[in-house]
Enzyme design. Structure first.
Site, PDB file in Angstrom:
ATOM      1  N   GLY A  94      53.781  40.535  27.351  1.00  0.00           N
ATOM      2  CA  GLY A  94      53.762  41.027  25.984  1.00  0.00           C
ATOM      3  C   GLY A  94      55.152  41.041  25.385  1.00  0.00           C
ATOM      4  O   GLY A  94      56.122  40.552  25.974  1.00  0.00           O
ATOM      5  N   ILE A  97      57.353  43.561  24.665  1.00  0.00           N
ATOM      6  CA  ILE A  97      58.407  44.346  25.306  1.00  0.00           C
ATOM      7  C   ILE A  97      58.881  43.690  26.602  1.00  0.00           C
ATOM      8  O   ILE A  97      60.094  43.532  26.808  1.00  0.00           O
ATOM      9  CB  ILE A  97      57.949  45.802  25.530  1.00  0.00           C
ATOM     10  CG1 ILE A  97      57.848  46.525  24.178  1.00  0.00           C
ATOM     11  CG2 ILE A  97      58.920  46.537  26.455  1.00  0.00           C
ATOM     12  CD1 ILE A  97      57.350  47.948  24.267  1.00  0.00           C
ATOM     13  N   GLU A 127      52.792  42.908  39.918  1.00  0.00           N
ATOM     14  CA  GLU A 127      51.377  42.559  39.838  1.00  0.00           C
ATOM     15  C   GLU A 127      51.207  41.171  39.233  1.00  0.00           C
ATOM     16  O   GLU A 127      50.350  40.408  39.649  1.00  0.00           O
ATOM     17  CB  GLU A 127      50.647  43.605  38.990  1.00  0.00           C
ATOM     18  CG  GLU A 127      49.150  43.530  39.087  1.00  0.00           C
ATOM     19  CD  GLU A 127      48.484  44.725  38.431  1.00  0.00           C
ATOM     20  OE1 GLU A 127      47.252  44.765  38.446  1.00  0.00           O
ATOM     21  OE2 GLU A 127      49.185  45.612  37.903  1.00  0.00           O
ATOM     22  N   GLY A 143      47.648  48.729  37.240  1.00  0.00           N
ATOM     23  CA  GLY A 143      48.622  48.942  38.306  1.00  0.00           C
ATOM     24  C   GLY A 143      49.756  49.862  37.924  1.00  0.00           C
ATOM     25  O   GLY A 143      50.713  50.021  38.695  1.00  0.00           O
TER      26      GLY A 143
END
Length: 619
Positions: free
Chosen positions: A214, A216, A235, A333
């Protein structure tokens, strides 16, 4: 062997499936769409089949209203087309769980699986297919399901690690080519860039990262380009990680677990990502129960988890799966990695989010959790919260201290209201009157790194949450320092006095400090400030430096920063009063250009630094 698996063009579903069964659907970019389509085409005898899955990048046709009698959605992580709508409308369910615990749900009959629908690469000469870009919980589903049905896709990369499934583990298959869905990183706006800068400042060379996908995460990765020897235990990865691996920034050399390898459970991104992981021996895919295990994550020294949130309350509670009563994503996660990073030697758990919603009308730093919202990560887990307005350090902070830290990084237009709200619910003393303010002249991130004698220090504004730190700094001084700074030997720094000194209106006055972090936490090493004198449009400067750090250049550095800020604020001059016997401080001021002025007090020297042409002419 190749000829054998190519013979399958349809599945005899009645051999493996019956009404009321529970099926697993492959994850992420590995959704076996051809199998789903084939099942729907041959579904006249089936109904009430429960579908279990996490995030699926697909049209998710099984979640469409027209298939509500055939399929019942049970999502362990909400995302993708049609899934959120099905859950919001009551046609589907959301089951919250840690990703690391999902294999137990399959194996211990909480969610026993009848059939697993997966996508794999073509088999090699030994009969082994690869789960490719999504090993995650697919690996556990393959082991737990009574029957495994695969879509063999020539477009699926062969990934290394624990990603292989033998043909004798697969009960039926179809050979159908399918392009993997691509996720193109969104454009990063200025606000997100600032968040990325702040997060990158928390990442030390040699750290191991967990990072998502994404705006950020992409912003963070951009600002890590000058770091060294980073590692990946995550992950997932996306395009930004690939770029840093190609540049050698991420090389996994300093990892203390899976050294030399980037280890993940799945990947999503552009075709560049899928091409990069195909046969790449430097990236290994492992099941979620391995990668997401907090105990295994913690084996990485300097582990840094970077996650986002929907809102964070003033005690540090993190909401990340729901907007009020509306379930939006899932636990995923986040808690696994936050906990793992917290247990890691020198680890950091970071939550990064914009300070407001997109329209700027709602603060995402909130006095209390929105009604219906659920806490995913507890107030005891998170070490840092980051917005475009700074870094809030929560570890070891009281409720009062963390409230003030979080108000400091909230959007300025909400700070006064947040301070008023926090008084209603948490204990904040009556003398804490001012909400935190910023020093934009210090730079976009309001933090600067300096090194003195091979030790790193951070220069930043003094903040209301520093009340206790300033007390500790005061009590570290010897008698001589107190006399030099305060002109007499004061023996007490009350909470009220300390609060007053850190509650600075940084838009008119200025208070900066040097801090250093070690195993005891963050400690103030030096403080510099000026008090604005409106009648003369000037600032009166004062310093105090820790005794053991004098002579290293801290005072000169702080004074230089204050001069720059004072000029930007168009002050006419800076002034100071220094004891005549304080030779070292007089030298600092005079070296910076301060000129001695007539003084009525023989024991003190008055100094002045003209900042404008007219003041310089007068001097």
């Amino acid at each position: 062997m190749t000829a054998q698996y190519q013979e399958y063009t349809s599945i005899e579903w009645e051999k493996y499936l019956k009404s009321g069964n529970r099926i697993f659907i492959g994850s992420g970019a590995a959704v076996p769409n051809a199998l789903i389509d084939n099942l729907i085409e041959n579904s006249e005898k089936f109904h009430d089949i429960e579908t279990v899955h996490i995030l699926t990048l697909s049209d998710n046709v099984w979640a469409k209203p027209e298939h509500k009698d055939l399929f019942k959605v049970n999502s362990l992580f909400i995302g993708g087309k049609n899934i959120r709508e099905a859950i919001a409308e009551g046609r589907g369910d959301y089951t919250p769980c840690f990703i690391s615990d999902v294999p137990r749900l399959f194996n211990e009959n909480s969610l026993p699986l009848d059939v697993a629908l997966i996508m794999v690469s073509p088999p090699d000469e030994y009969g082994y297919c690869s789960l490719g870009v999504s090993v995650d919980i697919v690996s556990a589903a393959v082991k737990a399901a009574k029957y495994v049905i695969a879509q063999i896709n020539p477009k699926m990369p062969r990934t290394n690690g624990h990603s292989f499934v033998h043909l004798n583990q697969i009960h039926a298959w179809m050979n159908v080519e399918q392009e993997l869905p691509q996720f193109i990183s969104p454009e990063v706006d200025r606000r997100t860039e600032q968040i990325g800068q702040y997060v990158a400042m928390l990442v030390e060379n040699g750290s191991t990262l967990q990072i998502g996908i994404g705006k950020i995460p992409e912003a963070v990765l951009r600002y890590l380009a000058n770091h060294k020897d980073l590692g990946i235990h995550s992950e997932m990865i996306s395009d930004g990680v690939i770029d840093l691996m190609l540049k050698g920034v991420i090389n996994n050399r300093k990892k203390t677990y899976h050294k030399g390898k980037a280890v993940i459970t799945y990947c999503i991104g552009s075709q560049k990502v899928y091409d990069f992981v195909d046969g790449n021996p430097h990236i290994e895919f492992y099941p979620s129960e391995h990668i997401n295990s907090p105990a295994k994550i913690a084996k990485n020294d300097n582990m840094i988890s970077i996650n986002s949130a929907i809102e964070v309350d003033l005690t540090g509670q993190v909401v990340s799966d729901s907007i009020g009563y509306q379930f939006y994503s899932g636990i995923g996660g986040q808690v696994d990695f936050v906990r793992g990073a917290s247990l890691s030697k020198n680890g950091k758990a970071i939550i990064a989010l914009p300070s407001t919603t997109k329209d700027g009308n709602i603060s995402r730093i909130v006095p209390h959790i929105t009604e219906g919202g659920g806490v995913v990560t507890s107030r005891g887990h998170v070490a840092y919260v980051v917005t475009e307005f700074g870094i809030a350090s929560l570890q070891g902070k009281s409720i009062r201290e963390r409230s003030l830290e979080l108000i400091r990084i909230a959007h300025p237009k909400f700070r006064d209201q947040l301070l008023a709200d926090v008084r209603k619910h948490y204990w904040v003393p009556e003398y804490q009157e001012a909400s935190p303010s910023s020093v934009p002249e210090l730079g976009d991130v309001e933090l600067k790194k300096f090194t003195f004698k091979n030790v790193d220090y951070t220069l930043r504004p003094l903040a209301p949450a520093d009340e206790r730190k300033l007390q500790e700094f005061f009590y570290s001084h010897n008698k001589e320092t107190l006399i030099m700074r305060y002109n007499h030997h004061i023996t007490q720094m009350t909470r009220e006095k300390s609060c007053n000194l850190v509650s600075v209106n940084q838009h008119s006055d200025l208070a900066l400090c040097f801090t250093r972090k070690d195993y005891l936490g963050e400690a103030i090493q030096a403080v510099a400030r000026y008090y604005f004198i409106e009648s003369t449009n000037s600032g009166e400067v004062a310093f105090v430096i820790k005794e053991s750090l004098r002579g290293m250049g801290m005072a000169s550095t702080l004074l230089g920063e204050m001069i720059i800020i004072a000029k930007k604020r168009k002050l006419d001059s800076l002034v100071a009063c220094v004891r005549r016997d304080n030779a070292s401080m007089l030298k600092v001021f005079e070296k910076a250009g301060f000129i001695r002025q007539p003084s009525d007090d023989f024991d003190e020297v008055s100094l002045k630094l003209p900042l404008t042409d007219s003041e310089q002419a007068m001097a």
